[in-house]
Design an enzyme around this catalytic site. Structure first.
Site, short mmCIF file in Angstrom:
data_model
loop_
_atom_site.label_atom_id
_atom_site.label_comp_id
_atom_site.label_asym_id
_atom_site.label_seq_id
_atom_site.Cartn_x
_atom_site.Cartn_y
_atom_site.Cartn_z
N TYR A 195 -31.37 -79.37 11.38
CA TYR A 195 -32.55 -78.57 11.24
C TYR A 195 -33.40 -78.50 12.63
O TYR A 195 -34.14 -77.67 12.74
CB TYR A 195 -33.39 -79.60 10.57
CG TYR A 195 -33.16 -79.73 9.10
CD1 TYR A 195 -33.11 -78.54 8.06
CD2 TYR A 195 -32.82 -80.82 8.59
CE1 TYR A 195 -32.83 -78.88 6.77
CE2 TYR A 195 -32.27 -81.06 7.22
CZ TYR A 195 -32.32 -79.97 6.32
OH TYR A 195 -31.87 -80.15 5.09
N HIS A 234 -38.54 -73.67 10.70
CA HIS A 234 -39.74 -74.73 10.03
C HIS A 234 -39.88 -75.93 11.13
O HIS A 234 -40.79 -76.69 11.10
CB HIS A 234 -38.92 -75.54 8.72
CG HIS A 234 -39.69 -75.70 7.58
ND1 HIS A 234 -40.90 -74.77 7.50
CD2 HIS A 234 -39.59 -76.08 6.52
CE1 HIS A 234 -41.62 -75.10 6.45
NE2 HIS A 234 -40.80 -75.97 5.79
N TYR A 247 -39.00 -85.72 6.04
CA TYR A 247 -38.56 -84.38 5.52
C TYR A 247 -40.23 -83.85 5.77
O TYR A 247 -41.32 -84.36 5.61
CB TYR A 247 -37.97 -84.45 4.61
CG TYR A 247 -36.56 -84.54 4.58
CD1 TYR A 247 -35.72 -83.63 5.11
CD2 TYR A 247 -36.23 -85.94 4.52
CE1 TYR A 247 -34.49 -83.73 5.23
CE2 TYR A 247 -34.73 -86.10 4.69
CZ TYR A 247 -33.90 -85.02 4.91
OH TYR A 247 -32.57 -85.10 5.36
N ASN A 302 -42.06 -82.04 3.55
CA ASN A 302 -42.91 -82.02 2.50
C ASN A 302 -43.35 -83.52 2.31
O ASN A 302 -44.33 -83.75 1.58
CB ASN A 302 -42.06 -81.49 1.13
CG ASN A 302 -40.81 -82.16 0.82
OD1 ASN A 302 -40.41 -83.11 1.58
ND2 ASN A 302 -40.24 -81.86 -0.42
#
Length: 191
Positions: free
Chosen positions: A15, A20, A61, A63
């Site tokens: 990631y 993001h 993460y 969220n």
């Protein structure tokens, strides 16, 4: 005046260079600029410090970002409404632009939603980096797509403006720094 910059994103190498995670890439940029190294925090975050500027990356993460942000606030005695700046991506802004916003809703951003929930407040600053809205790709896939080297270079321009504004906040007051970022951060694309 102290400033707590918190980059939110997703953990793990797959990631790191996704859209993001642009808030965390900005934190990395600031750390490299000042030559400071991250160390583990008491909670789900790593941090570095230079004078009154504190840098954080959440290890949760996206969220679940609010859990890490709440730990940072509690561990460092952060005045949420005055000192906290959460750094994140924004689909509704032009790519490579940057702006500072205070309070308001999450705009559908799950990480900010989580921060609002755990802090029990909307009253904190956000440093938002525009990633643009995809025309053909599902936004969920788009935010997790990798940035090209060219895109990373373009983001460096917005990182420089954001950092210059933060230094202005520390040296000349918060309002001057925010005005600087919001004036120059949207002119990146069109000179």
């Amino acid at each position: 005046m102290r400033i707590f910059l918190v980059g939110i994103g997703n953990p793990g190498p797959i990631y790191t260079f996704t859209r993001h995670n642009i808030g965390q890439l900005f934190i990395d940029f600031v750390a490299v600029t000042f030559g400071v190294k991250f160390q583990p925090g008491k909670g789900e975050y790593v941090f570095a410090k230079r004078g009154d500027l504190f840098l954080f990356k959440s290890l949760t993460y996206m969220n679940l970002s609010g859990t890490a942000v709440k730990e940072i606030v509690d561990d460092f005695g952060v005045d949420v409404s005055q000192e906290l700046f959460v750094c994140h991506d924004d689909l509704d802004m032009e790519p490579f632009s940057v702006k500072v916003k205070y309070d308001g809703g999450s705009g559908g951003h799950r990480g900010i939603e989580s921060c609002i929930f755990h802090l029990e407040s909307v009253d904190f600053y956000r440093i938002k980096f525009g990633i643009g809205k995809p025309q053909t790709v599902d936004p969920k896939d788009y935010v997790l797509s990798q940035l090209s080297d060219d895109e990373l270079n373009k983001f460096k321009d917005s990182f420089k403006i954001a950092l210059e504004g933060i230094l202005k906040m520390l040296n000349e007051g918060r309002d001057k720094g925010i005005t600087f970022i919001n004036t120059y951060g949207r002119k990146i694309n069109n000179g």
